[in-house]
Scaffold this motif. Sequence first.
Motif, mmCIF file in Angstrom:
data_model
loop_
_atom_site.group_PDB
_atom_site.id
_atom_site.type_symbol
_atom_site.label_atom_id
_atom_site.label_comp_id
_atom_site.label_asym_id
_atom_site.label_seq_id
_atom_site.Cartn_x
_atom_site.Cartn_y
_atom_site.Cartn_z
ATOM 1 N N ALA A 1 0.823 -1.211 0.000
ATOM 2 C CA ALA A 1 0.000 0.000 0.000
ATOM 3 C C ALA A 1 0.858 1.262 0.000
ATOM 4 O O ALA A 1 0.434 2.309 -0.506
ATOM 5 N N GLY A 2 2.046 1.169 0.529
ATOM 6 C CA GLY A 2 2.940 2.316 0.588
ATOM 7 C C GLY A 2 3.788 2.501 -0.662
ATOM 8 O O GLY A 2 4.618 3.400 -0.724
ATOM 9 N N ASN A 3 3.574 1.672 -1.679
ATOM 10 C CA ASN A 3 4.360 1.755 -2.909
ATOM 11 C C ASN A 3 3.403 1.943 -4.080
ATOM 12 O O ASN A 3 2.595 1.063 -4.370
ATOM 13 N N GLU A 4 3.513 3.067 -4.770
ATOM 14 C CA GLU A 4 2.568 3.368 -5.845
ATOM 15 C C GLU A 4 2.637 2.386 -7.008
ATOM 16 O O GLU A 4 1.716 2.310 -7.812
ATOM 17 N N SER A 5 3.675 1.576 -7.099
ATOM 18 C CA SER A 5 3.784 0.566 -8.163
ATOM 19 C C SER A 5 2.860 -0.617 -7.946
ATOM 20 O O SER A 5 2.725 -1.466 -8.825
ATOM 21 N N PHE A 6 2.223 -0.684 -6.768
ATOM 22 C CA PHE A 6 1.358 -1.817 -6.446
ATOM 23 C C PHE A 6 -0.106 -1.414 -6.258
ATOM 24 O O PHE A 6 -0.866 -2.133 -5.631
ATOM 25 N N SER A 7 -0.531 -0.285 -6.817
ATOM 26 C CA SER A 7 -1.900 0.169 -6.585
ATOM 27 C C SER A 7 -2.934 -0.813 -7.140
ATOM 28 O O SER A 7 -3.972 -1.042 -6.516
ATOM 29 N N ASP B 1 2.010 -2.637 -11.235
ATOM 30 C CA ASP B 1 0.925 -2.082 -12.047
ATOM 31 C C ASP B 1 1.182 -2.323 -13.533
ATOM 32 O O ASP B 1 0.259 -2.625 -14.290
ATOM 33 N N ASP B 2 2.440 -2.202 -13.961
ATOM 34 C CA ASP B 2 2.789 -2.456 -15.366
ATOM 35 C C ASP B 2 2.502 -3.908 -15.744
ATOM 36 O O ASP B 2 2.092 -4.179 -16.872
ATOM 37 N N ALA B 3 2.715 -4.825 -14.804
ATOM 38 C CA ALA B 3 2.424 -6.238 -15.072
ATOM 39 C C ALA B 3 0.928 -6.438 -15.290
ATOM 40 O O ALA B 3 0.515 -7.155 -16.216
ATOM 41 N N PHE B 4 0.109 -5.810 -14.464
ATOM 42 C CA PHE B 4 -1.344 -5.907 -14.649
ATOM 43 C C PHE B 4 -1.773 -5.235 -15.955
ATOM 44 O O PHE B 4 -2.646 -5.736 -16.662
ATOM 45 N N ALA B 5 -1.134 -4.118 -16.301
ATOM 46 C CA ALA B 5 -1.481 -3.390 -17.525
ATOM 47 C C ALA B 5 -1.155 -4.207 -18.771
ATOM 48 O O ALA B 5 -1.769 -3.996 -19.831
ATOM 49 N N ALA B 6 -0.218 -5.137 -18.668
ATOM 50 C CA ALA B 6 0.172 -5.967 -19.816
ATOM 51 C C ALA B 6 -0.839 -7.080 -20.107
ATOM 52 O O ALA B 6 -0.758 -7.720 -21.160
ATOM 53 N N LEU B 7 -1.776 -7.315 -19.198
ATOM 54 C CA LEU B 7 -2.818 -8.311 -19.452
ATOM 55 C C LEU B 7 -3.721 -7.814 -20.583
ATOM 56 O O LEU B 7 -3.799 -6.610 -20.831
ATOM 57 N N ASP C 1 7.546 -9.141 -12.927
ATOM 58 C CA ASP C 1 7.216 -8.257 -14.042
ATOM 59 C C ASP C 1 5.980 -8.659 -14.836
ATOM 60 O O ASP C 1 5.639 -7.997 -15.809
ATOM 61 N N SER C 2 5.319 -9.740 -14.445
ATOM 62 C CA SER C 2 4.076 -10.120 -15.115
ATOM 63 C C SER C 2 3.167 -10.867 -14.137
ATOM 64 O O SER C 2 3.623 -11.364 -13.108
ATOM 65 N N VAL C 3 1.896 -10.901 -14.480
ATOM 66 C CA VAL C 3 0.920 -11.607 -13.661
ATOM 67 C C VAL C 3 0.977 -13.069 -14.055
ATOM 68 O O VAL C 3 0.944 -13.407 -15.243
ATOM 69 N N ILE C 4 1.102 -13.954 -13.061
ATOM 70 C CA ILE C 4 1.085 -15.388 -13.348
ATOM 71 C C ILE C 4 -0.323 -15.910 -13.117
ATOM 72 O O ILE C 4 -1.022 -15.457 -12.216
#
Length: 159
Positions: free
Chosen positions: A33-39, A67-73, A153-156
């Motif tokens: 929650a404290g890291n904007e890369s995991f919103s 977040d980039d990993a989720f965006a790649a879905l 770096d990606s969602v499994i």
Amino acid sequence: MFRRTYLALTAAALMAGPAFADNHGKDIVDIAAGNESFSTLVAAVQAADLVDTLKGEGPFTVFAPTDDAFAALPAGTVEDLLKPENKDKLTAVLTYHVVPGKVMSGDLSDGMTATTVQGTDVTIGTTDGVTVDGAKVVQADIEASNGVIHVIDSVILPK
């Protein structure tokens, strides 16, 4: 006497510094929650009602997609998973990213498998960096009070 006390206090402060510089005392959810890369991950954990579980005693090893990993879905996948009627599917995806116990990067070996909280295994690779089911670990060993986070770096996805 003053000099000896000063040296002892200085040494204690230098040794304690690294402990406070990291996430000392924060649990897995607090760190994410404290890291904007995991919103996106935090929103998904909330939608799946897994916050209390991941704030629990553990220990847990979390392979945390950014977040980039989720965006790649594929387009619409995240939005679809976050719908209340897909809570079971979302829970399955998220718990596939969690392994019971605290597994540090030094504990990993090429080809090893680990059973996830979801119930199926992930395969670890250590050739050309560390991978989990093909997702590359981009930051390892973020220690939390109730386990460890490895950023991927990606969602499994479970099979």
